[in-house]
Motif scaffolding. Structure first.
Motif, PDB file in Angstrom:
ATOM      1  N   VAL A  17       0.835  -1.206   0.000  1.00 28.22           N
ATOM      2  CA  VAL A  17       0.000   0.000   0.000  1.00 28.22           C
ATOM      3  C   VAL A  17       0.873   1.260   0.000  1.00 28.22           C
ATOM      4  O   VAL A  17       0.605   2.222  -0.724  1.00 28.22           O
ATOM      5  N   ALA A  18       1.934   1.258   0.820  1.00 26.77           N
ATOM      6  CA  ALA A  18       2.817   2.423   0.898  1.00 26.77           C
ATOM      7  C   ALA A  18       3.518   2.686  -0.428  1.00 26.77           C
ATOM      8  O   ALA A  18       3.673   3.837  -0.852  1.00 26.77           O
ATOM      9  N   LEU A  19       3.929   1.627  -1.108  1.00 24.51           N
ATOM     10  CA  LEU A  19       4.579   1.782  -2.411  1.00 24.51           C
ATOM     11  C   LEU A  19       3.604   2.285  -3.467  1.00 24.51           C
ATOM     12  O   LEU A  19       3.946   3.129  -4.305  1.00 24.51           O
ATOM     13  N   GLN A  20       2.389   1.767  -3.440  1.00 24.07           N
ATOM     14  CA  GLN A  20       1.368   2.236  -4.379  1.00 24.07           C
ATOM     15  C   GLN A  20       1.055   3.704  -4.159  1.00 24.07           C
ATOM     16  O   GLN A  20       0.812   4.455  -5.117  1.00 24.07           O
ATOM     17  N   ARG A  21       1.092   4.142  -2.919  1.00 23.68           N
ATOM     18  CA  ARG A  21       0.794   5.529  -2.592  1.00 23.68           C
ATOM     19  C   ARG A  21       1.792   6.497  -3.231  1.00 23.68           C
ATOM     20  O   ARG A  21       1.436   7.610  -3.616  1.00 23.68           O
ATOM     21  N   GLU A  22       3.039   6.054  -3.346  1.00 26.12           N
ATOM     22  CA  GLU A  22       4.060   6.915  -3.958  1.00 26.12           C
ATOM     23  C   GLU A  22       3.818   7.095  -5.454  1.00 26.12           C
ATOM     24  O   GLU A  22       4.220   8.106  -6.032  1.00 26.12           O
ATOM     25  N   GLY A  82      28.298  -4.849  -6.022  1.00 24.39           N
ATOM     26  CA  GLY A  82      27.502  -3.725  -6.507  1.00 24.39           C
ATOM     27  C   GLY A  82      26.083  -3.712  -5.977  1.00 24.39           C
ATOM     28  O   GLY A  82      25.363  -2.723  -6.147  1.00 24.39           O
ATOM     29  N   LEU A  83      25.642  -4.800  -5.346  1.00 18.16           N
ATOM     30  CA  LEU A  83      24.310  -4.830  -4.737  1.00 18.16           C
ATOM     31  C   LEU A  83      24.332  -3.992  -3.462  1.00 18.16           C
ATOM     32  O   LEU A  83      25.141  -4.240  -2.572  1.00 18.16           O
ATOM     33  N   THR A  84      23.450  -2.996  -3.379  1.00 20.80           N
ATOM     34  CA  THR A  84      23.344  -2.199  -2.168  1.00 20.80           C
ATOM     35  C   THR A  84      22.151  -2.676  -1.341  1.00 20.80           C
ATOM     36  O   THR A  84      21.292  -3.407  -1.831  1.00 20.80           O
ATOM     37  N   TRP A  85      22.088  -2.241  -0.103  1.00 22.11           N
ATOM     38  CA  TRP A  85      21.054  -2.718   0.814  1.00 22.11           C
ATOM     39  C   TRP A  85      20.725  -1.635   1.830  1.00 22.11           C
ATOM     40  O   TRP A  85      21.500  -0.698   2.045  1.00 22.11           O
ATOM     41  N   THR A  86      19.579  -1.780   2.469  1.00 20.43           N
ATOM     42  CA  THR A  86      19.207  -0.934   3.602  1.00 20.43           C
ATOM     43  C   THR A  86      18.455  -1.800   4.605  1.00 20.43           C
ATOM     44  O   THR A  86      17.472  -2.452   4.250  1.00 20.43           O
ATOM     45  N   ALA A  87      18.934  -1.811   5.843  1.00 17.62           N
ATOM     46  CA  ALA A  87      18.215  -2.480   6.928  1.00 17.62           C
ATOM     47  C   ALA A  87      17.402  -1.428   7.676  1.00 17.62           C
ATOM     48  O   ALA A  87      17.910  -0.333   7.947  1.00 17.62           O
ATOM     49  N   ILE A  88      16.164  -1.740   7.985  1.00 11.87           N
ATOM     50  CA  ILE A  88      15.276  -0.778   8.622  1.00 11.87           C
ATOM     51  C   ILE A  88      14.830  -1.318   9.977  1.00 11.87           C
ATOM     52  O   ILE A  88      14.075  -2.291  10.060  1.00 11.87           O
ATOM     53  N   HIS A  89      15.303  -0.675  11.050  1.00 10.65           N
ATOM     54  CA  HIS A  89      14.958  -1.078  12.415  1.00 10.65           C
ATOM     55  C   HIS A  89      13.859  -0.155  12.932  1.00 10.65           C
ATOM     56  O   HIS A  89      14.042   1.056  13.006  1.00 10.65           O
ATOM     57  N   THR A  90      12.730  -0.723  13.285  1.00 11.58           N
ATOM     58  CA  THR A  90      11.564   0.077  13.676  1.00 11.58           C
ATOM     59  C   THR A  90      11.157  -0.117  15.131  1.00 11.58           C
ATOM     60  O   THR A  90      10.267   0.572  15.612  1.00 11.58           O
ATOM     61  N   GLY A  91      11.781  -1.056  15.829  1.00 16.27           N
ATOM     62  CA  GLY A  91      11.235  -1.469  17.111  1.00 16.27           C
ATOM     63  C   GLY A  91      10.024  -2.359  16.868  1.00 16.27           C
ATOM     64  O   GLY A  91       9.687  -2.683  15.724  1.00 16.27           O
ATOM     65  N   ILE A 147       2.591  -0.027  12.272  1.00 13.44           N
ATOM     66  CA  ILE A 147       2.886  -0.759  11.042  1.00 13.44           C
ATOM     67  C   ILE A 147       2.896   0.161   9.824  1.00 13.44           C
ATOM     68  O   ILE A 147       3.790   0.095   8.983  1.00 13.44           O
ATOM     69  N   GLY A 148       1.898   1.025   9.719  1.00 10.15           N
ATOM     70  CA  GLY A 148       1.818   1.906   8.566  1.00 10.15           C
ATOM     71  C   GLY A 148       3.009   2.843   8.453  1.00 10.15           C
ATOM     72  O   GLY A 148       3.498   3.117   7.349  1.00 10.15           O
ATOM     73  N   THR A 149       3.491   3.340   9.583  1.00  8.97           N
ATOM     74  CA  THR A 149       4.658   4.214   9.588  1.00  8.97           C
ATOM     75  C   THR A 149       5.903   3.458   9.134  1.00  8.97           C
ATOM     76  O   THR A 149       6.719   3.979   8.358  1.00  8.97           O
ATOM     77  N   ALA A 150       6.052   2.233   9.602  1.00 14.80           N
ATOM     78  CA  ALA A 150       7.187   1.403   9.199  1.00 14.80           C
ATOM     79  C   ALA A 150       7.152   1.125   7.695  1.00 14.80           C
ATOM     80  O   ALA A 150       8.181   1.170   7.015  1.00 14.80           O
ATOM     81  N   ALA A 151       5.972   0.844   7.183  1.00 17.88           N
ATOM     82  CA  ALA A 151       5.832   0.574   5.747  1.00 17.88           C
ATOM     83  C   ALA A 151       6.158   1.816   4.922  1.00 17.88           C
ATOM     84  O   ALA A 151       6.799   1.726   3.871  1.00 17.88           O
ATOM     85  N   THR A 152       5.741   2.973   5.393  1.00 16.54           N
ATOM     86  CA  THR A 152       6.067   4.221   4.707  1.00 16.54           C
ATOM     87  C   THR A 152       7.572   4.431   4.654  1.00 16.54           C
ATOM     88  O   THR A 152       8.115   4.903   3.641  1.00 16.54           O
ATOM     89  N   ALA A 153       8.262   4.066   5.731  1.00 18.18           N
ATOM     90  CA  ALA A 153       9.722   4.200   5.758  1.00 18.18           C
ATOM     91  C   ALA A 153      10.373   3.359   4.671  1.00 18.18           C
ATOM     92  O   ALA A 153      11.346   3.785   4.040  1.00 18.18           O
TER      93      ALA A 153
END
Length: 218
Positions: A23-28, A137-146, A182-188
């Motif tokens: 949903v968050a990706l579709q919103r963008e 060359g593969l980049t990554w991002t880890a997202i820690h939300t609690g 959850i929604g805030t984490a997904a937006t991140a």
């Protein structure tokens, strides 16, 4: 300058967090979205989005085929079998994927917590593997939300039992701790993909709010 991320595939889009990420990706409204799903999955996926089906054990050749043309992969799959995640990373590299977001979305696995909790240990291994593959060359991002606060309250995971007007207090009860809905984490997750040049090869800490049992948060 890094080319913008356009083609994005979600693994686990039918799950608790995966549905919110979709949903968050579709919103963008800037991404070409697709979903990786097991052939046996019974999840109800939204119409109009391409779904790539693979066998339940996620064989490498099928992953490689599914990942062709993708700029970014987002994993929202459980980490119960971390070797599957490592195989996905290998397939992503071979398919020329630019960016990978692993299943984190919880407490910081870069700390000693990974040594204390089996789930965090698996996540830490995945993060370490991604770091070891930066040379490709593969980049990554880890997202820690609690912990997910809204889900934790509703499910009883956080030991808030609202109907019984009862809560389990750990330690003193006045220690501050961070959490995120959850929604805030997904937006991140979606925001990370809007500028991977700033977020690549980093572990980001996201928090919706900070609070305690006994004191007001900020």
């Amino acid at each position: 300058m890094t080319q913008p991320i356009k083609n994005v595939m979600i693994m686990g889009a039918g799950g608790l967090f995966g549905t919110e990420v979709l949903v968050a990706l579709q919103r963008e409204d800037v991404f070409n979205l697709s979903i990786l799903s097991r052939k046996s999955s019974k999840s109800l996926l939204p119409p109009g989005i391409k779904v790539e089906k693979v066998d339940n054990d996620y064989p490498l050749d099928q992953l490689l085929n599914a990942f062709q043309g993708q700029d970014a992969l987002i994993s929202t799959l459980p980490c119960s079998s971390y070797t599957v995640h490592l195989r996905m990373i290998d397939a992503a590299i071979r398919a020329g994927v630019k960016h990978f977001i692993p299943t984190e979305y919880g407490n910081n696995t870069c700390t000693t917590a990974a040594e204390l909790v089996t789930l965090y240990e698996a996540k830490a291994k995945i993060a370490a593997y991604l770091r070891s593959k930066e040379i490709t060359g593969l980049t990554w991002t880890a997202i820690h939300t609690g912990q997910f606060f809204d889900w934790g309250i509703g499910s009883g995971w956080l030991d808030y039992h609202l109907e019984e007007k009862r809560v389990m207090i750990y330690d003193s009860g006045d220690k501050m701790w961070s959490t995120t809905n959850i929604g805030t984490a997904a937006t991140a997750v979606a925001k990370v993909l809007l500028d991977t040049e700033k977020t690549k090869n980093k572990a980001l800490t996201i928090r919706g709010f900070v609070h305690s049992i006994a004191a007001k948060g900020s």
